[in-house]
Design a protein around this motif. Structure first.
Motif: not given
Ligand SMILES: [Zn+2]
Length: 71
Positions: A1-6, A14-23, A25-36
């Motif tokens: 599963m690829p990792l994306y840096d945000y 800065t944090f990494e999010v792992s998601a499939t390509i399908r996820e 494309i569908a619009g990945l919702e990321v949440v900051c682990p520090k402040c939410g």
């Protein structure tokens, strides 16, 4: 599963999010682990930075590409 840096737009974390390509494309919702915060932007991958910020096409193969190139 690829990792994306945000990077969080709110606190700068800065944090990494792992998601499939399908996820992704569908619009990945990321949440900051520090402040939410849900507002984060995607950073360039480490690989792209190593190549001077330019994205290298994986389809370009040369004599120094090594094993595994082009499948
Ligand atoms: Zn944050």
């Amino acid at each position: 599963m690829p990792l994306y840096d945000y990077q969080c737009n709110k606190c700068g974390e800065t944090f990494e999010v792992s998601a499939t390509i399908r996820e992704k494309i569908a619009g990945l919702e990321v949440v900051c682990p520090k402040c939410g915060s849900h507002k984060a932007r995607q950073l360039l991958t480490t690989a792209a930075v190593l190549h001077g910020g330019k994205e290298v096409s994986p389809s370009v193969c040369g004599p120094n590409s090594g094993a595994g190139c082009c499948g």
